[in-house]
Write a protein that holds these residues in place. Structure first.
Motif, PDB file in Angstrom:
ATOM      1  N   MET A 258     -31.071  33.786 -32.239  1.00 39.18           N
ATOM      2  CA  MET A 258     -30.495  33.387 -30.962  1.00 39.18           C
ATOM      3  C   MET A 258     -29.222  34.185 -30.681  1.00 39.18           C
ATOM      4  N   ILE A 259     -29.087  34.651 -29.457  1.00 43.31           N
ATOM      5  CA  ILE A 259     -27.891  35.381 -29.045  1.00 43.31           C
ATOM      6  C   ILE A 259     -26.810  34.386 -28.641  1.00 43.31           C
ATOM      7  N   ASN A 260     -25.628  34.528 -29.236  1.00 43.22           N
ATOM      8  CA  ASN A 260     -24.521  33.602 -28.988  1.00 43.22           C
ATOM      9  C   ASN A 260     -23.505  34.226 -28.033  1.00 43.22           C
ATOM     10  N   ILE A 261     -23.144  33.482 -26.994  1.00 41.39           N
ATOM     11  CA  ILE A 261     -22.196  33.964 -25.994  1.00 41.39           C
ATOM     12  C   ILE A 261     -21.031  32.981 -25.892  1.00 41.39           C
ATOM     13  N   LEU A 262     -19.824  33.511 -25.876  1.00 45.15           N
ATOM     14  CA  LEU A 262     -18.618  32.691 -25.725  1.00 45.15           C
ATOM     15  C   LEU A 262     -18.117  32.804 -24.298  1.00 45.15           C
ATOM     16  N   VAL A 263     -17.989  31.653 -23.618  1.00 50.12           N
ATOM     17  CA  VAL A 263     -17.517  31.614 -22.239  1.00 50.12           C
ATOM     18  C   VAL A 263     -16.105  31.042 -22.225  1.00 50.12           C
ATOM     19  N   ALA A 264     -15.126  31.874 -21.896  1.00 44.66           N
ATOM     20  CA  ALA A 264     -13.728  31.458 -21.817  1.00 44.66           C
ATOM     21  C   ALA A 264     -13.334  31.337 -20.353  1.00 44.66           C
ATOM     22  N   GLU A 265     -13.230  30.121 -19.866  1.00 40.08           N
ATOM     23  CA  GLU A 265     -12.980  29.858 -18.442  1.00 40.08           C
ATOM     24  C   GLU A 265     -12.347  28.484 -18.304  1.00 40.08           C
TER      25      GLU A 265
ATOM     26  N   HIS B 275     -19.782  33.936 -35.217  1.00 41.65           N
ATOM     27  CA  HIS B 275     -20.273  35.217 -34.697  1.00 41.65           C
ATOM     28  C   HIS B 275     -20.736  35.055 -33.254  1.00 41.65           C
ATOM     29  N   TYR B 276     -20.267  35.951 -32.399  1.00 44.86           N
ATOM     30  CA  TYR B 276     -20.719  35.996 -31.009  1.00 44.86           C
ATOM     31  C   TYR B 276     -21.221  37.401 -30.691  1.00 44.86           C
ATOM     32  N   ASP B 277     -22.189  37.453 -29.776  1.00 46.45           N
ATOM     33  CA  ASP B 277     -22.774  38.731 -29.373  1.00 46.45           C
ATOM     34  C   ASP B 277     -22.184  39.242 -28.057  1.00 46.45           C
ATOM     35  N   LEU B 278     -21.522  38.362 -27.307  1.00 44.28           N
ATOM     36  CA  LEU B 278     -20.960  38.724 -26.004  1.00 44.28           C
ATOM     37  C   LEU B 278     -19.869  37.726 -25.641  1.00 44.28           C
ATOM     38  N   ILE B 279     -18.821  38.214 -24.979  1.00 43.99           N
ATOM     39  CA  ILE B 279     -17.746  37.347 -24.488  1.00 43.99           C
ATOM     40  C   ILE B 279     -17.654  37.477 -22.979  1.00 43.99           C
ATOM     41  N   MET B 280     -17.576  36.326 -22.304  1.00 45.53           N
ATOM     42  CA  MET B 280     -17.361  36.283 -20.856  1.00 45.53           C
ATOM     43  C   MET B 280     -16.062  35.528 -20.638  1.00 45.53           C
TER      44      MET B 280
END
Length: 225
Positions: free
Chosen positions: A1-8, A45-50
């Protein structure tokens, strides 16, 4: 699974973005400020940060700067209401990879997320596969059905750049600045010469071609089977 971190810090927007990501097959975590996001990034571990720019405790610029100190490859996308060139320039100079202006079009967002993840994989594997052609970054070699082709450094880097973003137009000045430097005395005609040499080496390729965009520059085009 691809993990994405959303900072908002806008909780409604954060939930919306995460919901759309999950609906499209990604796993997504929420952070409501930059400091919390940084701590989460250190722990998992994250694969992308938004990330938003204007956040409490630590803004997006400082957050991105800290992330880049820890990981030079993870893609970072800014999502922000700040829509001016200086803000974008500052973000890209800090090492972000994409910049979306609010209000966010979630359909476009998903397309951009997919593109960023594909580019990230290219960087980590240091190779590109286009049909039956494989470019191996560390050996400056292209493996083809007809055999291996070793390219001079700049020819390989130009081809690798073009094939990393198929369909994207790169101007002569962009290629000049990246591969010869902004202060180089080399003329833009040099780019044309290198492109001609690349085309000659891959003139029989059934996988791709380099197209000239009159008055602009060049792009790589994948051939349909």
């Amino acid at each position: 699974m691809i993990n994405i971190l959303v900072a908002e810090d806008d909780i409604k927007l954060n939930k919306l973005v995460r919901t759309v990501l999950i609906q499209n097959g990604y796993d997504a975590d929420m952070a409501l400020d930059g400091q919390s996001a940084l701590e989460m990034f250190k722990e998992k571990h994250y694969d992308l940060i938004m990330s938003d720019i204007m956040m409490p405790t630590m803004d997006g610029y400082v957050f991105a700067e800290n992330v880049r100190k820890l990981n030079s490859n993870i893609p970072i996308m800014f999502m922000t209401a700040v829509d001016d060139f200086d803000a974008k320039k500052k973000g890209f100079l800090l090492g972000i990879d994409d910049y979306m202006v609010k209000p966010i079009d979630t359909n476009e967002m998903i397309l951009r997320v997919g593109a960023l993840l594909r580019r990230s994989q290219i960087v980590s594997e240091r190779k590109i596969i286009v049909g039956e052609t494989t470019l191996l970054y560390d050996s400056l070699t292209a493996s083809t059905p007809a055999g291996d082709i070793e390219l001079p450094q700049k020819e390989f880097y130009i081809l690798y750049k073009l094939l990393s973003y198929p369909g994207k137009i790169f101007t002569r000045s962009q290629l000049m600045e990246e591969f010869w430097g902004a202060d180089s005395d080399t003329v833009e005609r040099t780019v044309d010469v290198h492109i001609t040499r690349i085309r000659d080496k891959f003139k029989n390729s059934k996988d791709f071609e380099i197209s000239t965009i009159r008055g602009l520059g060049y792009k790589a085009v994948k051939k349909r089977k």
